[in-house]
Design a protein around this motif. Structure first.
Motif, mmCIF file in Angstrom:
data_model
loop_
_atom_site.group_PDB
_atom_site.id
_atom_site.type_symbol
_atom_site.label_atom_id
_atom_site.label_comp_id
_atom_site.label_asym_id
_atom_site.label_seq_id
_atom_site.Cartn_x
_atom_site.Cartn_y
_atom_site.Cartn_z
ATOM 1 N N LEU A 37 0.823 -1.206 0.000
ATOM 2 C CA LEU A 37 0.000 0.000 0.000
ATOM 3 C C LEU A 37 0.859 1.258 0.000
ATOM 4 O O LEU A 37 0.499 2.269 -0.603
ATOM 5 C CB LEU A 37 -0.940 0.000 1.212
ATOM 6 C CG LEU A 37 -2.040 -1.060 1.213
ATOM 7 C CD1 LEU A 37 -2.921 -0.920 2.450
ATOM 8 C CD2 LEU A 37 -2.894 -0.959 -0.051
ATOM 9 N N GLY A 38 1.982 1.188 0.686
ATOM 10 C CA GLY A 38 2.864 2.348 0.734
ATOM 11 C C GLY A 38 3.356 2.756 -0.638
ATOM 12 O O GLY A 38 3.434 3.944 -0.968
ATOM 13 N N MET A 39 3.702 1.768 -1.465
ATOM 14 C CA MET A 39 4.166 2.077 -2.822
ATOM 15 C C MET A 39 3.038 2.654 -3.672
ATOM 16 O O MET A 39 3.262 3.559 -4.477
ATOM 17 C CB MET A 39 4.740 0.803 -3.460
ATOM 18 C CG MET A 39 6.082 0.376 -2.852
ATOM 19 S SD MET A 39 6.867 -1.002 -3.722
ATOM 20 C CE MET A 39 5.808 -2.360 -3.231
ATOM 21 N N LYS A 40 1.816 2.140 -3.476
ATOM 22 C CA LYS A 40 0.680 2.712 -4.196
ATOM 23 C C LYS A 40 0.444 4.157 -3.776
ATOM 24 O O LYS A 40 0.179 5.029 -4.605
ATOM 25 C CB LYS A 40 -0.578 1.884 -3.935
ATOM 26 C CG LYS A 40 -0.578 0.517 -4.609
ATOM 27 C CD LYS A 40 -1.896 -0.197 -4.386
ATOM 28 C CE LYS A 40 -1.919 -1.536 -5.104
ATOM 29 N NZ LYS A 40 -3.203 -2.253 -4.922
ATOM 30 N N HIS A 41 0.556 4.413 -2.462
ATOM 31 C CA HIS A 41 0.341 5.779 -1.971
ATOM 32 C C HIS A 41 1.419 6.728 -2.487
ATOM 33 O O HIS A 41 1.135 7.889 -2.811
ATOM 34 C CB HIS A 41 0.337 5.781 -0.441
ATOM 35 C CG HIS A 41 -0.871 5.108 0.143
ATOM 36 N ND1 HIS A 41 -0.852 4.486 1.363
ATOM 37 C CD2 HIS A 41 -2.129 4.955 -0.352
ATOM 38 C CE1 HIS A 41 -2.056 3.984 1.615
ATOM 39 N NE2 HIS A 41 -2.835 4.262 0.599
ATOM 40 N N ALA A 42 2.648 6.228 -2.539
ATOM 41 C CA ALA A 42 3.734 7.068 -3.051
ATOM 42 C C ALA A 42 3.473 7.470 -4.501
ATOM 43 O O ALA A 42 3.725 8.614 -4.908
ATOM 44 C CB ALA A 42 5.064 6.330 -2.929
ATOM 45 N N GLU A 43 2.943 6.527 -5.264
ATOM 46 C CA GLU A 43 2.617 6.831 -6.663
ATOM 47 C C GLU A 43 1.417 7.775 -6.751
ATOM 48 O O GLU A 43 1.416 8.713 -7.556
ATOM 49 C CB GLU A 43 2.303 5.532 -7.401
ATOM 50 C CG GLU A 43 2.023 5.727 -8.883
ATOM 51 C CD GLU A 43 1.738 4.408 -9.587
ATOM 52 O OE1 GLU A 43 1.274 4.450 -10.742
ATOM 53 O OE2 GLU A 43 1.970 3.347 -8.967
ATOM 54 N N ASP A 44 0.412 7.540 -5.895
ATOM 55 C CA ASP A 44 -0.789 8.388 -5.913
ATOM 56 C C ASP A 44 -0.458 9.839 -5.580
ATOM 57 O O ASP A 44 -1.022 10.766 -6.173
ATOM 58 C CB ASP A 44 -1.823 7.875 -4.902
ATOM 59 C CG ASP A 44 -2.385 6.510 -5.277
ATOM 60 O OD1 ASP A 44 -2.184 6.086 -6.425
ATOM 61 O OD2 ASP A 44 -3.021 5.875 -4.409
ATOM 62 N N MET A 45 0.443 10.025 -4.610
ATOM 63 C CA MET A 45 0.698 11.365 -4.078
ATOM 64 C C MET A 45 1.989 11.971 -4.608
ATOM 65 O O MET A 45 2.450 13.001 -4.107
ATOM 66 C CB MET A 45 0.775 11.295 -2.547
ATOM 67 C CG MET A 45 -0.380 10.565 -1.873
ATOM 68 S SD MET A 45 -1.907 11.487 -1.941
ATOM 69 C CE MET A 45 -1.635 12.685 -0.653
ATOM 70 N N ALA A 46 2.597 11.376 -5.609
ATOM 71 C CA ALA A 46 3.928 11.783 -6.071
ATOM 72 C C ALA A 46 4.018 13.265 -6.423
ATOM 73 O O ALA A 46 5.037 13.911 -6.162
ATOM 74 C CB ALA A 46 4.333 10.927 -7.274
ATOM 75 N N ASN A 47 2.973 13.811 -6.982
ATOM 76 C CA ASN A 47 3.030 15.194 -7.461
ATOM 77 C C ASN A 47 2.641 16.231 -6.415
ATOM 78 O O ASN A 47 2.775 17.434 -6.675
ATOM 79 C CB ASN A 47 2.123 15.356 -8.685
ATOM 80 C CG ASN A 47 2.575 14.506 -9.850
ATOM 81 O OD1 ASN A 47 3.772 14.298 -10.049
ATOM 82 N ND2 ASN A 47 1.623 14.005 -10.626
ATOM 83 N N VAL A 48 2.129 15.783 -5.265
ATOM 84 C CA VAL A 48 1.610 16.764 -4.306
ATOM 85 C C VAL A 48 2.147 16.598 -2.889
ATOM 86 O O VAL A 48 2.049 17.520 -2.083
ATOM 87 C CB VAL A 48 0.068 16.692 -4.256
ATOM 88 C CG1 VAL A 48 -0.545 17.148 -5.571
ATOM 89 C CG2 VAL A 48 -0.406 15.277 -3.940
ATOM 90 N N TRP A 49 2.710 15.423 -2.575
ATOM 91 C CA TRP A 49 3.016 15.144 -1.163
ATOM 92 C C TRP A 49 4.043 14.028 -1.101
ATOM 93 O O TRP A 49 3.943 13.042 -1.819
ATOM 94 C CB TRP A 49 1.706 14.721 -0.464
ATOM 95 C CG TRP A 49 1.770 14.415 0.999
ATOM 96 C CD1 TRP A 49 1.844 13.180 1.571
ATOM 97 C CD2 TRP A 49 1.713 15.333 2.083
ATOM 98 N NE1 TRP A 49 1.840 13.264 2.931
ATOM 99 C CE2 TRP A 49 1.751 14.587 3.279
ATOM 100 C CE3 TRP A 49 1.637 16.718 2.167
ATOM 101 C CZ2 TRP A 49 1.724 15.182 4.546
ATOM 102 C CZ3 TRP A 49 1.594 17.306 3.422
ATOM 103 C CH2 TRP A 49 1.638 16.550 4.585
ATOM 104 N N LYS A 50 5.026 14.125 -0.253
ATOM 105 C CA LYS A 50 6.093 13.120 -0.229
ATOM 106 C C LYS A 50 6.111 12.284 1.038
ATOM 107 O O LYS A 50 7.016 11.475 1.237
ATOM 108 C CB LYS A 50 7.446 13.808 -0.400
ATOM 109 C CG LYS A 50 7.805 14.772 0.732
ATOM 110 C CD LYS A 50 9.165 15.395 0.489
ATOM 111 C CE LYS A 50 9.543 16.376 1.600
ATOM 112 N NZ LYS A 50 10.870 16.979 1.385
#
Length: 295
Positions: free
Chosen positions: A114-127
């Motif tokens: 899930l962490g990798m999915k979240h990193a991809e989801d939020m890549a442009n707005v939040w790290k």
């Protein structure tokens, strides 16, 4: 403007990126405190509250009296007070939660599924990932709205909305019991079988199928029928009209059958009556004839 408070400007850091963001920050905490820490704290409290708001009334409905407090058997709490056994139990539970929070406060999840999915989801707005992510989804419910960034955000929106309602609910439980000294399940429609609560639930569900509540610069709350609601209403009207026509047709057929078989039943009854009377008359004549012959 803020969605939650339309007459206030939306806080600069609350731009709708995160689930549950409705622009509500009247004290300006988002400007001075760490956003991730506050969101993590909120989701943890929300999850605890959702457990508590279910457990509190269940304890009063089904729990043993020796685990409840006072002569009215109310749930033990900071405001209600504790008995020795309930205090030990509550202290153990919160100690376990505290230890879990301590051990997971600096957890790493960006290498998990899930962490990798979240990193991809939020890549442009939040790290910093998604607050409350423990890589825990054994029933695969997280993708119920779709295995996409929007679908996952929708599920987080649902969770935090229920969590906020639960935090308000559990707080009201504690305050009401402290003020009245009586359990919240006492004389409460929500915790005893009745027709009112299901009817209200169905009414709320039906309302959502046809209408939505909006706010704008002119009105705080404005009820409008949605385009989907209009389609559903037209569909229901067509079905009602068709059902009425079919009922009229089948009603006529049923009336014809009822008339036909009713007449048959009446004729059969009349025929049986005539036969019965004939048999009775023949029997009477036969008996009288035998008695006359004997004499």
């Amino acid at each position: 403007n803020s969605i939650a408070v339309p007459f206030l400007k939306r806080p600069s850091k609350l731009d709708g990126t995160h689930a549950g963001d409705v622009g509500f920050d009247p004290l300006g905490l988002s400007e001075n405190l760490d956003m991730y820490t506050m969101m993590e704290a909120e989701i943890r409290h929300a999850r605890l509250a959702m457990l508590a708001v279910v457990g509190w009334p269940l304890a009063e409905l089904m729990g043993p009296n020796f685990m409840l407090h006072g002569p009215n058997h109310i749930s033990p709490s900071v405001l209600n007070g504790f008995d020795p056994l309930s205090f030990i139990s509550v202290a153990a539970i919160f100690g376990a939660f505290g230890y879990f929070e301590y051990k997971t406060s600096l957890r790493r999840v960006d290498d998990k599924t899930l962490g990798m999915k979240h990193a991809e989801d939020m890549a442009n707005v939040w790290k910093y990932g998604v607050p409350g992510d423990y890589n825990f989804d054994p029933l695969n419910l997280y993708s119920a709205f779709g295995d996409t960034a929007d679908g996952r955000k929708a599920m987080r929106e649902l969770e935090i909305a229920h969590g906020r309602a639960a935090m308000g609910g559990i707080t009201s439980f504690a305050i009401l019991e402290a003020l009245t000294g009586h359990p919240i399940v006492e004389n409460n429609l929500l915790f005893h079988p009745n027709a009112v609560v299901p009817a209200l639930g169905l009414a709320y569900l039906a309302f959502g199928f046809f209408y939505e509540v909006k706010n704008n610069d002119q009105y705080l709350l404005q009820v409008e029928m949605t385009s989907e609601g209009e389609v559903r209403l037209e569909g229901l009207q067509r079905k009602a009209k068709r059902a009425s026509e079919e009922a009229s047709v089948y009603g006529g057929i049923a009336l014809d059958y009822a008339t036909k078989y009713g007449k048959i039943a009446v004729d059969t009854f009349a025929d049986m009556k005539d036969k019965y009377e004939k048999v009775t008359d023949d029997y009477t004549k036969n008996v009288m004839s035998k008695n006359y012959d004997t004499k």
